[in-house]
Scaffold this active site. Structure first.
Site, PDB file in Angstrom:
ATOM      1  N   ASN A   9      41.539  -3.662 -49.597  1.00 56.03           N
ATOM      2  CA  ASN A   9      42.934  -3.474 -49.193  1.00 56.03           C
ATOM      3  C   ASN A   9      43.378  -4.758 -48.499  1.00 56.03           C
ATOM      4  O   ASN A   9      43.018  -5.010 -47.355  1.00 56.03           O
ATOM      5  CB  ASN A   9      43.037  -2.274 -48.235  1.00 56.03           C
ATOM      6  CG  ASN A   9      44.452  -2.111 -47.702  1.00 56.03           C
ATOM      7  OD1 ASN A   9      45.378  -2.792 -48.152  1.00 56.03           O
ATOM      8  ND2 ASN A   9      44.622  -1.227 -46.734  1.00 56.03           N
ATOM      9  N   LYS A  11      46.274  -5.652 -47.523  1.00 52.85           N
ATOM     10  CA  LYS A  11      47.362  -5.482 -46.543  1.00 52.85           C
ATOM     11  C   LYS A  11      48.396  -6.610 -46.728  1.00 52.85           C
ATOM     12  O   LYS A  11      48.572  -7.096 -47.846  1.00 52.85           O
ATOM     13  CB  LYS A  11      46.790  -5.419 -45.121  1.00 52.85           C
ATOM     14  CG  LYS A  11      45.652  -4.385 -45.022  1.00 52.85           C
ATOM     15  CD  LYS A  11      45.185  -4.106 -43.631  1.00 52.85           C
ATOM     16  CE  LYS A  11      44.051  -3.073 -43.673  1.00 52.85           C
ATOM     17  NZ  LYS A  11      43.594  -2.664 -42.356  1.00 52.85           N
ATOM     18  N   HIS A  94      47.865   5.088 -46.100  1.00 52.94           N
ATOM     19  CA  HIS A  94      47.055   4.288 -45.182  1.00 52.94           C
ATOM     20  C   HIS A  94      47.542   4.523 -43.750  1.00 52.94           C
ATOM     21  O   HIS A  94      48.735   4.715 -43.515  1.00 52.94           O
ATOM     22  CB  HIS A  94      47.135   2.803 -45.542  1.00 52.94           C
ATOM     23  CG  HIS A  94      46.128   2.003 -44.782  1.00 52.94           C
ATOM     24  ND1 HIS A  94      46.347   1.575 -43.492  1.00 52.94           N
ATOM     25  CD2 HIS A  94      44.877   1.608 -45.112  1.00 52.94           C
ATOM     26  CE1 HIS A  94      45.268   0.932 -43.067  1.00 52.94           C
ATOM     27  NE2 HIS A  94      44.357   0.942 -44.025  1.00 52.94           N
ATOM     28  N   GLU A  96      48.149   2.594 -41.440  1.00 42.85           N
ATOM     29  CA  GLU A  96      49.213   1.683 -41.001  1.00 42.85           C
ATOM     30  C   GLU A  96      50.564   2.141 -41.541  1.00 42.85           C
ATOM     31  O   GLU A  96      51.591   1.986 -40.882  1.00 42.85           O
ATOM     32  CB  GLU A  96      48.875   0.250 -41.444  1.00 42.85           C
ATOM     33  CG  GLU A  96      47.716  -0.302 -40.618  1.00 42.85           C
ATOM     34  CD  GLU A  96      46.773  -1.214 -41.364  1.00 42.85           C
ATOM     35  OE1 GLU A  96      47.147  -1.749 -42.424  1.00 42.85           O
ATOM     36  OE2 GLU A  96      45.640  -1.402 -40.872  1.00 42.85           O
ATOM     37  N   GLU A 166      39.283   7.034 -43.315  1.00 46.73           N
ATOM     38  CA  GLU A 166      39.358   5.835 -42.484  1.00 46.73           C
ATOM     39  C   GLU A 166      39.699   6.240 -41.055  1.00 46.73           C
ATOM     40  O   GLU A 166      40.879   6.418 -40.727  1.00 46.73           O
ATOM     41  CB  GLU A 166      40.433   4.883 -43.016  1.00 46.73           C
ATOM     42  CG  GLU A 166      40.177   4.391 -44.427  1.00 46.73           C
ATOM     43  CD  GLU A 166      40.891   3.083 -44.717  1.00 46.73           C
ATOM     44  OE1 GLU A 166      40.215   2.143 -45.130  1.00 46.73           O
ATOM     45  OE2 GLU A 166      42.114   3.003 -44.492  1.00 46.73           O
ATOM     46  N   GLY A 172      39.964  -2.508 -38.310  1.00 47.00           N
ATOM     47  CA  GLY A 172      40.302  -3.825 -37.767  1.00 47.00           C
ATOM     48  C   GLY A 172      39.811  -4.027 -36.348  1.00 47.00           C
ATOM     49  O   GLY A 172      40.191  -4.984 -35.678  1.00 47.00           O
ATOM     50  N   SER A 212      36.144  -1.409 -40.725  1.00 45.90           N
ATOM     51  CA  SER A 212      35.184  -2.449 -40.305  1.00 45.90           C
ATOM     52  C   SER A 212      33.906  -2.471 -41.132  1.00 45.90           C
ATOM     53  O   SER A 212      32.821  -2.733 -40.603  1.00 45.90           O
ATOM     54  CB  SER A 212      34.856  -2.310 -38.806  1.00 45.90           C
ATOM     55  OG  SER A 212      36.028  -2.460 -38.038  1.00 45.90           O
TER      56      SER A 212
HETATM   57  P1  13P Z   1      39.054  -3.265 -41.829  1.00 50.13           P
HETATM   58  O1  13P Z   1      37.960  -3.314 -42.869  1.00 50.13           O
HETATM   59  O2  13P Z   1      39.680  -4.597 -41.564  1.00 50.13           O
HETATM   60  O3  13P Z   1      38.629  -2.546 -40.588  1.00 50.13           O
HETATM   61  O4  13P Z   1      40.248  -2.393 -42.469  1.00 50.13           O
HETATM   62  C1  13P Z   1      39.935  -1.178 -43.061  1.00 50.13           C
HETATM   63  C2  13P Z   1      41.129  -0.697 -43.767  1.00 50.13           C
HETATM   64  O5  13P Z   1      42.153  -0.424 -43.181  1.00 50.13           O
HETATM   65  C3  13P Z   1      41.052  -0.569 -45.232  1.00 50.13           C
HETATM   66  O6  13P Z   1      42.137   0.118 -45.737  1.00 50.13           O
END
Ligand code: 13P
Length: 249
Positions: A9, A11, A94, A96, A166, A172, A212
């Site tokens: 992903n 982003k 997601h 976010e 997730e 993150g 992560s």
């Molecule tokens: P990270 O791997 O940066 O923690 O992000 C995970 C994520 O949001 C994948 O959609």
């Protein structure tokens, strides 16, 4: 046998030339695998990415889409627009999108329906926040996200559904759910699906872990029986790291 998937992903990262560079590196570095490998550049770079990966087994997927087929929704993208450039899979829900753009389960249910109606594959994301886990409510939260966002979908459509658990506190942050925490939740998700549908449906659905995931922890997370792969954020932007995570599956 369940499908294994490692999806990046991206982003809101990588402009046009950076996207092309990263894809070039990935094409040479991703090892041969029976797992499906996916990348998700931003909307403006999807069409070019599809062309660049035309001869590759890496699939290009979208990070989001609107539920309407077309119309007065300024700034939005429809399933038809995605399919017209060769995109057949979309990430929805997601954390976010939920946190910063107000997407709730009711809206996501509409997006899921729109994608399935277009015969697209959905990667539906969900997961609890830190306060939910601290309060011991993580199972309840995940169950409610699944019930309200997904469980209206007819059993016949589940071949098009991929789940991505997730935990928001692990995204993150560098803090990963332990392999045991991931396994425990993935097993719970399967039980919840079995209760709402049946064992067959629960056993066949691919459930990814996200939060992560790095080369250093991918092996251990992917070794858990109910973890069928990963949705990778930060590490998906570094070709060597993503290739190492794919190798771990
Ligand atoms: P990270 O791997 O940066 O923690 O992000 C995970 C994520 O949001 C994948 O959609």
């Amino acid at each position: 046998m369940r499908k294994k998937i490692v999806a990046g992903n991206w982003k809101m990262n990588k402009n046009s030339s950076e996207t092309a560079d990263l894809l070039t590196q990935l094409m040479s570095k991703i090892p041969d695998t029976t797992a499906e490998v996916m990348v998700s550049p931003t909307f403006v770079n999807l069409a070019e990415a599809v062309k660049q990966l035309a001869d590759s087994s890496i699939e290009v997927v979208a990070q989001n889409m609107h539920f309407a087929e077309k119309g007065a929704y300024t700034g939005e993208i429809s399933s038809n627009m995605l399919q017209s450039i060769g995109i057949e899979t979309v990430i929805l829900g997601h954390s976010e999108r939920r946190a910063y753009f107000g997407e709730d389960d009711a809206l996501l249910a509409k997006k899921v329906d729109a994608a399935l109606k277009a015969n697209m594959r959905v990667i539906l994301c969900f997961g609890e926040e830190l306060q939910d886990r601290k309060g011991g409510d993580h199972f309840k939260v995940v169950e409610s996200q699944l019930k309200n966002g997904l469980f209206h979908v007819d059993k016949s459509q589940w071949g098009k559904i991929v789940l991505a658990y997730e935990p928001v506190w692990a995204i993150g942050t560098g803090e990963t759910a332990s392999p045991e925490q991931a396994q425990e939740m993935h097993a719970f998700i399967r039980e919840t699906i079995a209760a709402a549908y049946d064992q067959d449906t629960a056993q066949i659905v691919t459930i990814l872990y996200g939060g992560s995931v790095k080369p250093a922890n991918a092996n251990e997370i992917f070794s858990k029986p109910d973890v069928d792969g990963g949705l990778i954020g930060g590490a998906a932007l570094v070709a060597d790291d993503f290739a190492a995570i794919v190798a771990a599956i």
